[in-house]
Write a protein that holds these residues in place. Sequence first.
Motif, PDB file in Angstrom:
ATOM      1  N   THR A 174       0.811  -1.302   0.121  1.00 24.95           N
ATOM      2  CA  THR A 174       0.156   0.039   0.072  1.00 24.95           C
ATOM      3  C   THR A 174       0.816   1.230   0.077  1.00 24.95           C
ATOM      4  O   THR A 174       0.547   2.426   0.009  1.00 24.95           O
ATOM      5  N   SER A 179      -2.772   4.805   6.581  1.00 28.29           N
ATOM      6  CA  SER A 179      -3.614   3.918   7.530  1.00 28.29           C
ATOM      7  C   SER A 179      -4.855   4.605   8.319  1.00 28.29           C
ATOM      8  O   SER A 179      -6.004   4.400   8.418  1.00 28.29           O
ATOM      9  N   CYS A 182      -7.385   6.217   6.077  1.00 27.99           N
ATOM     10  CA  CYS A 182      -8.605   5.094   5.754  1.00 27.99           C
ATOM     11  C   CYS A 182      -9.196   4.899   6.750  1.00 27.99           C
ATOM     12  O   CYS A 182     -10.709   4.657   6.686  1.00 27.99           O
ATOM     13  N   LEU A 183      -8.896   4.502   7.811  1.00 29.39           N
ATOM     14  CA  LEU A 183      -9.575   4.083   9.017  1.00 29.39           C
ATOM     15  C   LEU A 183     -10.691   5.453   9.532  1.00 29.39           C
ATOM     16  O   LEU A 183     -11.739   5.019   9.772  1.00 29.39           O
ATOM     17  N   PHE A 186     -13.439   5.163   6.949  1.00 29.29           N
ATOM     18  CA  PHE A 186     -14.324   4.143   7.104  1.00 29.29           C
ATOM     19  C   PHE A 186     -15.187   4.366   8.226  1.00 29.29           C
ATOM     20  O   PHE A 186     -16.416   4.214   8.032  1.00 29.29           O
ATOM     21  N   ASN A 216     -13.821   1.890   1.353  1.00 36.27           N
ATOM     22  CA  ASN A 216     -12.863   2.252   2.515  1.00 36.27           C
ATOM     23  C   ASN A 216     -12.493   0.927   3.337  1.00 36.27           C
ATOM     24  O   ASN A 216     -11.454   1.070   3.658  1.00 36.27           O
ATOM     25  N   GLY A 217     -13.492   0.078   3.374  1.00 36.23           N
ATOM     26  CA  GLY A 217     -13.106  -1.144   4.229  1.00 36.23           C
ATOM     27  C   GLY A 217     -12.229  -1.791   3.411  1.00 36.23           C
ATOM     28  O   GLY A 217     -11.465  -2.496   4.023  1.00 36.23           O
ATOM     29  N   LEU A 220      -8.490  -0.506   3.873  1.00 33.81           N
ATOM     30  CA  LEU A 220      -8.276  -0.697   5.172  1.00 33.81           C
ATOM     31  C   LEU A 220      -7.836  -2.126   5.487  1.00 33.81           C
ATOM     32  O   LEU A 220      -6.677  -2.247   5.853  1.00 33.81           O
ATOM     33  N   SER A 221      -8.573  -3.068   4.846  1.00 36.56           N
ATOM     34  CA  SER A 221      -8.278  -4.535   4.695  1.00 36.56           C
ATOM     35  C   SER A 221      -6.891  -4.716   4.237  1.00 36.56           C
ATOM     36  O   SER A 221      -5.901  -5.515   4.504  1.00 36.56           O
ATOM     37  N   ILE A 223      -4.415  -2.490   3.789  1.00 36.14           N
ATOM     38  CA  ILE A 223      -3.360  -2.286   4.604  1.00 36.14           C
ATOM     39  C   ILE A 223      -3.025  -3.055   5.503  1.00 36.14           C
ATOM     40  O   ILE A 223      -1.828  -3.525   5.879  1.00 36.14           O
TER      41      ILE A 223
END
Length: 238
Positions: A174, A179, A182-183, A186, A216-217, A220-221, A223
């Motif tokens: 990534t 992170s 992104c979190l 999400f 976004n999930g 995140l996954s 990452i």
Amino acid sequence: MVEMEILGMNIGCVLAALSDKRIPEKDCLLPLISKLLGYCIVAASTTVKLPQILKIFNHKSAQGLSVAAFELEVVGYTISLAYCIHKGLSFSAYGELAFLLIQAIILVAVIYYFTGPIKAKTWVLVLLYGAIAPTILGGRIDPVLFEALYASQHAIFIFARVPQIWKNFSNKSTGELSSLTCLMNFGGSLVRVFTSIQEKAPTSVLMGYVMGIIMNGTLLSQILVYRKQAPKKEKKFD
């Protein structure tokens, strides 16, 4: 019912219930929670993209980031903000879009700067956006076209995420993707589903936030998966 409004929030019914030593009714409590969450999202949105911007500056690199993804994000935020403004929604229901748009524009400029000389094609896109965006934000377009534009913004946000998702998958990394950003994206989408339902926002607005959860999930996954697999020398990207 006692009416006492602060920033569009009716706290009178809650105070009345508490003074009577009873739990406020659902029809009183849920709208208040929705408004409070909405304003929290708006406040938090002022720093959502800051971690991503700072990460690029600190590493002096935009490695692993899809320029097209962030450009499309700017277009999507512009359309969404304009639509919510001219639909007369409460600021607590969409206010973060204004701050996200400003940060997204700054982020794209930073990516341009760290990816080398700006090409003529890029300048054309910048000038085109500068010419069209004020018209859209000012609502000076045909209502039917406005609805069509907003309907298309769901596809725009999907395509804004897909290039980055695919680039992560292809590189099995990534790169400089933040992170924390992104979190926050999400989490914001999750909260916005609840507030949109409470604010009785149009279904199209609600679906946009549902798609945000999915996209976004996924990022995140990626990452979590790719950075867990990365060798120790690549931990500087955390």
